[in-house]
Scaffold this active site. Structure first.
Site, PDB file in Angstrom:
ATOM      1  N   HIS A   2       0.848  -1.190   0.000  1.00  0.00           N
ATOM      2  CA  HIS A   2       0.000   0.000   0.000  1.00  0.00           C
ATOM      3  C   HIS A   2       0.888   1.246   0.000  1.00  0.00           C
ATOM      4  O   HIS A   2       1.293   1.716  -1.063  1.00  0.00           O
ATOM      5  CB  HIS A   2      -0.927  -0.078   1.224  1.00  0.00           C
ATOM      6  CG  HIS A   2      -2.036   0.922   1.251  1.00  0.00           C
ATOM      7  ND1 HIS A   2      -2.304   1.783   0.229  1.00  0.00           N
ATOM      8  CD2 HIS A   2      -2.966   1.192   2.206  1.00  0.00           C
ATOM      9  CE1 HIS A   2      -3.347   2.537   0.539  1.00  0.00           C
ATOM     10  NE2 HIS A   2      -3.770   2.204   1.745  1.00  0.00           N
TER      11      HIS A   2
ATOM     12  N   HIS B 100      -1.277  -0.895 -11.626  1.00  0.00           N
ATOM     13  CA  HIS B 100      -2.219  -0.513 -10.565  1.00  0.00           C
ATOM     14  C   HIS B 100      -3.477  -1.360 -10.698  1.00  0.00           C
ATOM     15  O   HIS B 100      -3.883  -1.685 -11.812  1.00  0.00           O
ATOM     16  CB  HIS B 100      -2.588   0.974 -10.713  1.00  0.00           C
ATOM     17  CG  HIS B 100      -3.184   1.566  -9.467  1.00  0.00           C
ATOM     18  ND1 HIS B 100      -4.513   1.427  -9.158  1.00  0.00           N
ATOM     19  CD2 HIS B 100      -2.631   2.280  -8.456  1.00  0.00           C
ATOM     20  CE1 HIS B 100      -4.742   2.046  -8.009  1.00  0.00           C
ATOM     21  NE2 HIS B 100      -3.624   2.567  -7.558  1.00  0.00           N
TER      22      HIS B 100
ATOM     23  N   ASP C 273       3.616   6.141  -7.240  1.00  0.00           N
ATOM     24  CA  ASP C 273       4.846   5.885  -6.499  1.00  0.00           C
ATOM     25  C   ASP C 273       6.110   5.916  -7.340  1.00  0.00           C
ATOM     26  O   ASP C 273       7.210   5.824  -6.807  1.00  0.00           O
ATOM     27  CB  ASP C 273       4.754   4.505  -5.810  1.00  0.00           C
ATOM     28  CG  ASP C 273       3.771   4.546  -4.659  1.00  0.00           C
ATOM     29  OD1 ASP C 273       3.713   5.593  -3.992  1.00  0.00           O
ATOM     30  OD2 ASP C 273       3.064   3.552  -4.442  1.00  0.00           O
TER      31      ASP C 273
HETATM   32  N1  ACO Z   1       6.013  -5.118 -13.510  1.00  0.00           N
HETATM   33  C1  ACO Z   1       5.911  -6.166 -14.335  1.00  0.00           C
HETATM   34  N2  ACO Z   1       4.791  -6.845 -14.587  1.00  0.00           N
HETATM   35  C2  ACO Z   1       3.696  -6.440 -13.941  1.00  0.00           C
HETATM   36  C3  ACO Z   1       3.715  -5.362 -13.046  1.00  0.00           C
HETATM   37  C4  ACO Z   1       4.920  -4.681 -12.849  1.00  0.00           C
HETATM   38  N3  ACO Z   1       5.011  -3.634 -12.016  1.00  0.00           N
HETATM   39  N4  ACO Z   1       2.478  -5.178 -12.537  1.00  0.00           N
HETATM   40  C5  ACO Z   1       1.717  -6.115 -13.089  1.00  0.00           C
HETATM   41  N5  ACO Z   1       2.456  -6.887 -13.956  1.00  0.00           N
HETATM   42  C6  ACO Z   1       1.965  -7.971 -14.795  1.00  0.00           C
HETATM   43  C7  ACO Z   1       1.723  -9.230 -13.996  1.00  0.00           C
HETATM   44  O1  ACO Z   1       2.852 -10.048 -13.966  1.00  0.00           O
HETATM   45  C8  ACO Z   1       0.561  -9.848 -14.742  1.00  0.00           C
HETATM   46  O2  ACO Z   1       1.073 -10.449 -15.900  1.00  0.00           O
HETATM   47  P1  ACO Z   1       0.452 -11.860 -16.423  1.00  0.00           P
HETATM   48  O3  ACO Z   1      -0.947 -11.511 -16.840  1.00  0.00           O
HETATM   49  O4  ACO Z   1       1.343 -12.273 -17.535  1.00  0.00           O
HETATM   50  O5  ACO Z   1       0.488 -12.786 -15.236  1.00  0.00           O
HETATM   51  C9  ACO Z   1      -0.272  -8.636 -15.189  1.00  0.00           C
HETATM   52  O6  ACO Z   1       0.683  -7.569 -15.299  1.00  0.00           O
HETATM   53  C10 ACO Z   1      -1.369  -8.257 -14.225  1.00  0.00           C
HETATM   54  O7  ACO Z   1      -0.787  -8.062 -12.930  1.00  0.00           O
HETATM   55  P2  ACO Z   1      -1.540  -8.328 -11.543  1.00  0.00           P
HETATM   56  O8  ACO Z   1      -0.507  -8.583 -10.503  1.00  0.00           O
HETATM   57  O9  ACO Z   1      -2.613  -9.342 -11.753  1.00  0.00           O
HETATM   58  O10 ACO Z   1      -2.237  -6.929 -11.323  1.00  0.00           O
HETATM   59  P3  ACO Z   1      -2.876  -6.428  -9.960  1.00  0.00           P
HETATM   60  O11 ACO Z   1      -3.914  -5.471 -10.350  1.00  0.00           O
HETATM   61  O12 ACO Z   1      -3.245  -7.549  -9.065  1.00  0.00           O
HETATM   62  O13 ACO Z   1      -1.641  -5.702  -9.273  1.00  0.00           O
HETATM   63  C11 ACO Z   1      -0.124  -4.060  -8.543  1.00  0.00           C
HETATM   64  C12 ACO Z   1      -1.484  -4.335  -9.171  1.00  0.00           C
HETATM   65  C13 ACO Z   1       0.024  -4.803  -7.207  1.00  0.00           C
HETATM   66  C14 ACO Z   1      -0.007  -2.559  -8.255  1.00  0.00           C
HETATM   67  C15 ACO Z   1       0.985  -4.509  -9.525  1.00  0.00           C
HETATM   68  O14 ACO Z   1       0.850  -3.815 -10.750  1.00  0.00           O
HETATM   69  C16 ACO Z   1       2.380  -4.345  -8.956  1.00  0.00           C
HETATM   70  O15 ACO Z   1       2.862  -5.227  -8.242  1.00  0.00           O
HETATM   71  N6  ACO Z   1       3.052  -3.195  -9.244  1.00  0.00           N
HETATM   72  C17 ACO Z   1       4.337  -2.915  -8.665  1.00  0.00           C
HETATM   73  C18 ACO Z   1       4.182  -2.417  -7.234  1.00  0.00           C
HETATM   74  C19 ACO Z   1       3.649  -1.012  -7.159  1.00  0.00           C
HETATM   75  O16 ACO Z   1       4.096  -0.114  -7.868  1.00  0.00           O
HETATM   76  N7  ACO Z   1       2.679  -0.802  -6.262  1.00  0.00           N
HETATM   77  C20 ACO Z   1       2.087   0.536  -6.029  1.00  0.00           C
HETATM   78  C21 ACO Z   1       0.661   0.600  -6.432  1.00  0.00           C
HETATM   79  S1  ACO Z   1       0.049   2.262  -6.238  1.00  0.00           S
HETATM   80  C22 ACO Z   1      -0.345   2.365  -4.599  1.00  0.00           C
HETATM   81  O17 ACO Z   1      -0.706   1.443  -3.963  1.00  0.00           O
HETATM   82  C23 ACO Z   1      -0.252   3.690  -3.912  1.00  0.00           C
END
Ligand code: ACO
Length: 446
Positions: free
Chosen positions: A285, A324, A380
């Site tokens: 978060h 996101h 972020d």
């Molecule tokens: N880098 C690479 N690949 C990614 C990333 C990333 N940052 N984020 C998502 N993906 C990919 C996943 O591997 C997945 O690929 P697949 O379909 O081949 O398996 C696809 O994109 C979907 O990803 P999910 O994890 O299902 O997306 P979800 O909506 O659950 O996750 C999240 C969102 C947690 C923010 C994710 O994008 C992530 O981990 N990002 C990096 C961490 C981050 O920046 N968090 C801050 C969020 S903003 C906030 O909270 C204030």
């Protein structure tokens, strides 16, 4: 449910058409068909309960771990359209607020539903400013923390401790009491945050200066050393104020859901917002900006970006600060933050990690892997760079998120309290554990 309330994009129902706003569901176990009302593109989970196999059946429930597709409340505070990259507080686009409003004006808007008039704003600022001091005993309390205690841990505990200093806060249905606690919470957040920071440095606490703005006073309490009067740099003061606006609320995120859930037990707002602050502390978060900065440091140079992106695409790591759950487009806050970053760098010198960040973004926005998955920079991606240039250690990053989020939390808490449909938050479960069995004496257990 008030059918006039927009839940997603504002929509109108065409009364001239013959369409019925209902959902017909046939239960193939019994062959019975049920008609369930649809309001605001939503059905009520309780309406599923009439779907039963027989009289003894409890009735159908919906299963939704992590609330992926469940609205837990009706809200009029913040609107997000993740596909279009839209964020609005009380209907006002975040871009306009960031450009024209101040954080305290935005906090007033979130809490009261309307922008303040000049006199309302003056009064609001006066009240917040005159609640920035903390009880001397809180200082002693902070002194008890170890020198390397994480400032977020100190912040969470101290917000909870405020409950013991202000027992009147338990009168949550008294509007005057709520108003007072709101002043206290928003007013004291920067003071507690700054005192926590000074404690980790072993530096004397700096008392609030009521002649300074909300962000200006925060900078004063953080960074003043031997000056008789601290004058915050206007560029940093403004940048911090905009960052505060961008972080003020974000509808039903993990910590907003926490303050609503904990607050639904009718505990006082200090305990409820301490719980929300704890939720924000988690790396999924409020902790992601720190991870993004660590990643840029790990990449180390622009030349190494393609190699890192290769690893991301191979699933070995993630591009932190990208992607996101809600935004499947450029996070509108990230766009504004990128602009502020340049203003801060002009003053403080360019953060050497910026070039690496820009190269990551350039490659990612053109690369099929990221385009197909709709992965864009989130809030972020650039904040860590700005905070670092402003002189904040990484442990302070989530604290900088928590300070402005307090106004959003209090707005969410109050909306929950005054919503006559809300009760103590208590989800159902699907029990798949053992059926009844008899106690086995210890000597007979294998
Ligand atoms: N880098 C690479 N690949 C990614 C990333 C990333 N940052 N984020 C998502 N993906 C990919 C996943 O591997 C997945 O690929 P697949 O379909 O081949 O398996 C696809 O994109 C979907 O990803 P999910 O994890 O299902 O997306 P979800 O909506 O659950 O996750 C999240 C969102 C947690 C923010 C994710 O994008 C992530 O981990 N990002 C990096 C961490 C981050 O920046 N968090 C801050 C969020 S903003 C906030 O909270 C204030």
């Amino acid at each position: 449910m008030d059918s006039a309330i927009p839940m997603t994009q504002p929509k109108t129902t065409d009364s001239s058409s013959a369409r019925r706003d209902t959902l017909s569901v046939t239960d193939n176990r019994t062959g019975k068909t049920y008609e369930i009302p649809i309001t605001n593109d939503t059905i009520r989970a309780n309406d599923l309960r009439k779907i039963r196999v027989d009289e003894s059946d409890f009735g159908m429930m919906s299963y939704d771990p992590a609330f992926n597709n469940t609205a837990s409340c009706i809200s009029r505070i913040t609107f997000i359209d993740g596909d279009q990259g839209i964020l609005r507080y009380r209907g006002y686009p975040i871009e306009e607020l960031a450009e024209k409003a101040t954080y305290l004006e935005t906090a007033y808007l979130l809490l009261h539903g309307e922008l303040p008039t000049e006199s309302q704003l003056k009064e609001w600022q006066h009240h917040i400013t005159h609640h920035t001091f903390i009880h001397e005993s809180i200082k002693k309390f902070l002194d008890g923390f170890h020198y390397d205690a994480h400032p977020m841990g100190m912040l969470i505990s101290t917000i909870a401790a405020l409950s013991t200093f202000y027992p009147d806060a338990k009168h949550i249905f008294d509007p005057e009491s709520r108003k007072k606690q709101t002043y206290r919470l928003i007013g004291k957040m920067p003071t507690i945050a700054a005192f926590s920071y000074r404690h980790t440095l072993g530096m004397p606490y700096v008392y609030p200066d009521n002649d300074l703005s909300y962000p200006g006073n925060f900078l004063n309490m953080l960074f003043r050393t031997s000056e008789t009067r601290y004058r915050p740099n206007p560029t940093l003061e403004k940048a911090l104020d905009i960052l505060f606006i961008l972080h003020a609320d974000h509808e039903q995120n993990c910590s907003a859901n926490t303050i609503r859930g904990v607050g639904s037990s009718h505990v006082d707002p200090f305990c409820a917002s301490a719980a929300a602050t704890a939720a924000l502390y988690g790396p999924l978060h409020g902790g992601a900006n720190e991870e993004a900065l660590r990643m840029l440091m790990e990449i180390g140079s622009v030349q190494k970006v393609p190699e890192f992106i290769k690893r991301v695409k191979a699933g070995e790591t993630r591009l932190m600060g990208f992607g996101h759950r809600i935004y499947k487009n450029y996070d509108p806050r990230a766009r504004i933050i990128k602009r502020i970053a340049y203003e801060v760098f002009d003053l403080m010198g360019k953060n050497p990690l910026l070039e690496i960040a820009l190269e990551c973004e350039r490659i990612a926005l053109e690369d099929d892997y990221f385009v197909k998955r709709k992965l864009y920079p989130n809030v972020d991606f650039y904040t860590g760079l700005i905070y670092q240039s402003m002189g904040f250690p990484m442990t302070m990053f989530p604290v900088l998120f928590a300070i402005p989020r307090m106004s959003g939390w209090v707005a969410q808490w109050e909306e929950m309290l005054l919503d006559t449909e809300q009760k103590i938050a208590r989800p159902r479960q699907i029990y798949l554990g053992h059926d009844t069995r008899s106690y086995v004496p210890i000597e007979q257990r294998s």
